[in-house]
Design a protein around this motif. Structure first.
Motif, PDB file in Angstrom:
ATOM      1  N   TYR A  43     -20.262  -7.669  25.819  1.00 25.73           N
ATOM      2  CA  TYR A  43     -20.174  -7.156  24.448  1.00 25.73           C
ATOM      3  C   TYR A  43     -18.755  -6.652  24.204  1.00 25.73           C
ATOM      4  CZ  TYR A  43     -21.329  -4.458  20.262  1.00 25.73           C
ATOM      5  OH  TYR A  43     -21.371  -3.962  18.981  1.00 25.73           O
ATOM      6  N   VAL A  44     -18.130  -7.132  23.114  1.00 26.78           N
ATOM      7  CA  VAL A  44     -16.762  -6.737  22.786  1.00 26.78           C
ATOM      8  C   VAL A  44     -16.786  -6.007  21.448  1.00 26.78           C
ATOM      9  CG1 VAL A  44     -14.402  -7.518  22.388  1.00 26.78           C
ATOM     10  CG2 VAL A  44     -15.866  -8.761  24.003  1.00 26.78           C
ATOM     11  N   PRO A  45     -16.646  -4.677  21.451  1.00 28.74           N
ATOM     12  CA  PRO A  45     -16.701  -3.922  20.191  1.00 28.74           C
ATOM     13  C   PRO A  45     -15.614  -4.375  19.219  1.00 28.74           C
ATOM     14  CG  PRO A  45     -16.830  -2.453  22.083  1.00 28.74           C
ATOM     15  CD  PRO A  45     -16.451  -3.795  22.617  1.00 28.74           C
ATOM     16  N   ASN A  46     -15.927  -4.261  17.922  1.00 30.41           N
ATOM     17  CA  ASN A  46     -14.982  -4.573  16.839  1.00 30.41           C
ATOM     18  C   ASN A  46     -14.510  -6.029  16.887  1.00 30.41           C
ATOM     19  OD1 ASN A  46     -14.996  -1.870  15.786  1.00 30.41           O
ATOM     20  ND2 ASN A  46     -13.676  -1.292  17.513  1.00 30.41           N
ATOM     21  N   SER A  47     -15.410  -6.910  17.262  1.00 34.68           N
ATOM     22  CA  SER A  47     -15.099  -8.347  17.257  1.00 34.68           C
ATOM     23  C   SER A  47     -16.168  -9.078  16.459  1.00 34.68           C
ATOM     24  CB  SER A  47     -15.027  -8.896  18.684  1.00 34.68           C
ATOM     25  OG  SER A  47     -16.306  -8.875  19.295  1.00 34.68           O
ATOM     26  N   THR A  84     -24.399  -4.260  27.059  1.00 32.65           N
ATOM     27  CA  THR A  84     -23.413  -4.785  28.000  1.00 32.65           C
ATOM     28  C   THR A  84     -23.084  -6.245  27.699  1.00 32.65           C
ATOM     29  OG1 THR A  84     -25.176  -5.362  29.560  1.00 32.65           O
ATOM     30  CG2 THR A  84     -24.119  -3.199  29.818  1.00 32.65           C
ATOM     31  N   THR A  85     -24.027  -6.969  27.060  1.00 29.24           N
ATOM     32  CA  THR A  85     -23.779  -8.379  26.747  1.00 29.24           C
ATOM     33  C   THR A  85     -24.032  -8.642  25.260  1.00 29.24           C
ATOM     34  OG1 THR A  85     -26.051  -9.108  27.190  1.00 29.24           O
ATOM     35  CG2 THR A  85     -24.505  -9.072  29.058  1.00 29.24           C
ATOM     36  N   ILE A  86     -23.446  -9.720  24.775  1.00 34.59           N
ATOM     37  CA  ILE A  86     -23.650 -10.127  23.382  1.00 34.59           C
ATOM     38  C   ILE A  86     -25.104 -10.505  23.148  1.00 34.59           C
ATOM     39  CG2 ILE A  86     -23.068 -11.900  21.682  1.00 34.59           C
ATOM     40  CD1 ILE A  86     -20.257 -11.955  22.881  1.00 34.59           C
ATOM     41  N   VAL A  87     -25.726 -11.145  24.144  1.00 31.97           N
ATOM     42  CA  VAL A  87     -27.120 -11.570  23.987  1.00 31.97           C
ATOM     43  C   VAL A  87     -28.032 -10.371  23.770  1.00 31.97           C
ATOM     44  CG1 VAL A  87     -29.051 -12.756  25.076  1.00 31.97           C
ATOM     45  CG2 VAL A  87     -26.737 -13.622  25.380  1.00 31.97           C
ATOM     46  N   GLU A  88     -27.827  -9.302  24.531  1.00 30.78           N
ATOM     47  CA  GLU A  88     -28.638  -8.100  24.353  1.00 30.78           C
ATOM     48  C   GLU A  88     -28.524  -7.576  22.923  1.00 30.78           C
ATOM     49  OE1 GLU A  88     -27.587  -5.092  27.124  1.00 30.78           O
ATOM     50  OE2 GLU A  88     -27.865  -6.360  28.886  1.00 30.78           O
ATOM     51  N   PHE A  89     -27.317  -7.552  22.421  1.00 33.39           N
ATOM     52  CA  PHE A  89     -27.076  -7.065  21.063  1.00 33.39           C
ATOM     53  C   PHE A  89     -27.831  -7.922  20.040  1.00 33.39           C
ATOM     54  CE2 PHE A  89     -24.604  -7.742  17.156  1.00 33.39           C
ATOM     55  CZ  PHE A  89     -24.615  -6.456  16.616  1.00 33.39           C
ATOM     56  N   LEU A  90     -27.725  -9.235  20.145  1.00 28.50           N
ATOM     57  CA  LEU A  90     -28.355 -10.125  19.176  1.00 28.50           C
ATOM     58  C   LEU A  90     -29.876  -9.978  19.188  1.00 28.50           C
ATOM     59  CD1 LEU A  90     -26.167 -13.319  19.717  1.00 28.50           C
ATOM     60  CD2 LEU A  90     -26.133 -11.783  17.735  1.00 28.50           C
ATOM     61  N   ILE A  91     -30.445  -9.894  20.369  1.00 27.12           N
ATOM     62  CA  ILE A  91     -31.898  -9.788  20.486  1.00 27.12           C
ATOM     63  C   ILE A  91     -32.398  -8.490  19.862  1.00 27.12           C
ATOM     64  CG2 ILE A  91     -33.801  -9.540  22.130  1.00 27.12           C
ATOM     65  CD1 ILE A  91     -32.240 -11.486  23.962  1.00 27.12           C
ATOM     66  N   GLN A  92     -31.670  -7.396  20.093  1.00 22.02           N
ATOM     67  CA  GLN A  92     -32.094  -6.091  19.569  1.00 22.02           C
ATOM     68  C   GLN A  92     -31.810  -5.945  18.079  1.00 22.02           C
ATOM     69  OE1 GLN A  92     -33.813  -3.686  21.165  1.00 22.02           O
ATOM     70  NE2 GLN A  92     -33.943  -5.093  22.920  1.00 22.02           N
ATOM     71  N   GLN A  93     -30.700  -6.490  17.619  1.00 18.55           N
ATOM     72  CA  GLN A  93     -30.302  -6.306  16.217  1.00 18.55           C
ATOM     73  C   GLN A  93     -31.038  -7.234  15.257  1.00 18.55           C
ATOM     74  OE1 GLN A  93     -28.060  -3.980  14.799  1.00 18.55           O
ATOM     75  NE2 GLN A  93     -28.428  -3.067  16.809  1.00 18.55           N
ATOM     76  N   PHE A  94     -31.576  -8.327  15.765  1.00 16.14           N
ATOM     77  CA  PHE A  94     -32.276  -9.282  14.907  1.00 16.14           C
ATOM     78  C   PHE A  94     -33.688  -9.522  15.444  1.00 16.14           C
ATOM     79  CE2 PHE A  94     -27.732 -10.161  14.568  1.00 16.14           C
ATOM     80  CZ  PHE A  94     -27.550 -10.141  13.189  1.00 16.14           C
ATOM     81  N   PRO A  95     -34.555  -8.518  15.332  1.00 19.87           N
ATOM     82  CA  PRO A  95     -35.904  -8.647  15.903  1.00 19.87           C
ATOM     83  C   PRO A  95     -36.740  -9.743  15.241  1.00 19.87           C
ATOM     84  CG  PRO A  95     -35.732  -6.677  14.527  1.00 19.87           C
ATOM     85  CD  PRO A  95     -34.343  -7.217  14.682  1.00 19.87           C
ATOM     86  N   GLN A  96     -36.356 -10.144  14.013  1.00 24.88           N
ATOM     87  CA  GLN A  96     -37.115 -11.200  13.334  1.00 24.88           C
ATOM     88  C   GLN A  96     -36.844 -12.568  13.941  1.00 24.88           C
ATOM     89  OE1 GLN A  96     -34.494  -9.631  12.213  1.00 24.88           O
ATOM     90  NE2 GLN A  96     -33.162 -10.932  10.969  1.00 24.88           N
TER      91      GLN A  96
END
Length: 312
Positions: free
Chosen positions: A77-81, A36-48
């Motif tokens: 979260y904005v898809p395709n951006s 739902t948010t950009i922050v959630e995406f970043l935290i999950q996609q970059f676990p390192q």
């Protein structure tokens, strides 16, 4: 005409870019989880990268959306951006050698690179790379190297300043329409007759940052000329002129070592000898001395030479 937003460089370093995929692609790659948010995406996609680092970057206003807006904790979260963020760079000990600009116009930049300075950011070197130095010095984000030189090698290096004309210069190298001349200091062997043409089949070696010769059709070609010889203490050394007729990584270094005359102070050939990054006591005695070609824009023959010399 709409110009896409991109945050500016900071000290010659461009921001990193991350693409936010469509929800359908996310569903196929992460087990059905949506964000739902950009922050959630970043935290999950970059676990390192720790969650706190992302939160600190947001607080420091170091993450941007492609709209130009800063990313907030609740930014959807904005898809395709795309989003852009600035990395935290560790302190780098300055490399105590300066590049010199030999020529510059609107499209081409010719630089005399010192020993020990990498051309592009790699590993421990980001700000202490020739590319980042030049971006900062000229305040130009479009600078791009047209060919390569090893960190250990000094001499003439070409950069493109305009994305629109970059391919014209790159094509010159691909079509082997560039004349390159190097000088090297290496041992002298009386049993070798010069000028000498050497060729071999080169592939990636072990360790991964080296090259090696194997059986197979030749894919690397070098012409070697002897300029002078001199007895230096207990060593019989010579100055050589080298003409690479192909552009394999470490080609000149590998060919000279294969002939039993490895270039003086070569840390890789014939055997790897790892040294500290800040050990500047023995520069590789290899200089990209001269480069010549017909400029694809002006149609004029041009010839650029290094101001450096190798002392025999």
């Amino acid at each position: 005409m709409h110009i896409p937003f991109k945050p500016p460089m900071i000290d010659g370093v461009s921001p990193s870019c991350v693409f936010l995929p469509s929800l359908k692609n996310l569903h196929n790659t992460n087990g059905g989880q949506n964000y739902t948010t950009i922050v959630e995406f970043l935290i999950q996609q970059f676990p390192q990268i720790s969650k706190q680092i992302w939160l600190d970057r947001i607080e420091a206003q170091k993450i941007y959306q492609e709209s130009g807006n800063l990313v907030q904790l609740d930014s959807p979260y904005v898809p395709n951006s795309k989003i852009y963020y600035y990395r935290e760079l560790p302190y780098e000990e300055p490399i105590p050698f300066e590049e010199q600009i030999l020529f510059q116009n609107d499209h081409l930049l010719v630089v005399d690179k010192p020993h020990f300075l990498p051309v592009t950011p790699t590993g421990r070197f980001v700000k202490q790379s020739l590319l980042v130095r030049l971006k900062q010095r000229l305040n130009c984000e479009d600078i791009t190297p047209i060919h390569r030189l090893d960190r250990e090698t000094a001499g003439v290096m070409l950069f493109s300043l305009q994305p629109q004309t970059r391919h014209l210069y790159q094509t010159l190298f691909q079509d082997r329409k560039v004349s390159k001349q190097y000088q090297a200091i290496a041992p002298y062997r009386e049993d070798l007759l010069f000028p000498l043409d050497y060729q071999s089949h080169m592939v990636k070696g072990q360790p991964f940052f080296t090259m090696q010769e194997i059986e197979g059709p030749a894919n690397s070609f070098t012409r070697i000329e002897l300029l002078e010889t001199r007895q230096v203490l207990s060593q019989h050394l010579a100055r050589y002129q080298l003409y690479p007729l192909s552009g394999k990584q470490h080609q000149l270094r590998v060919h000279m070592a294969a002939l039993g005359i490895p270039i003086l102070n070569d840390p890789f050939y014939p055997a790897v000898q790892l040294k500290a990054d800040n050990d500047y006591s023995a520069p590789l005695q290899l200089l990209a001395q001269r480069i010549a070609f017909v400029d694809p824009l002006t149609r004029q023959a041009v010839d650029y030479s290094s101001l450096q010399t190798l002392i025999l």
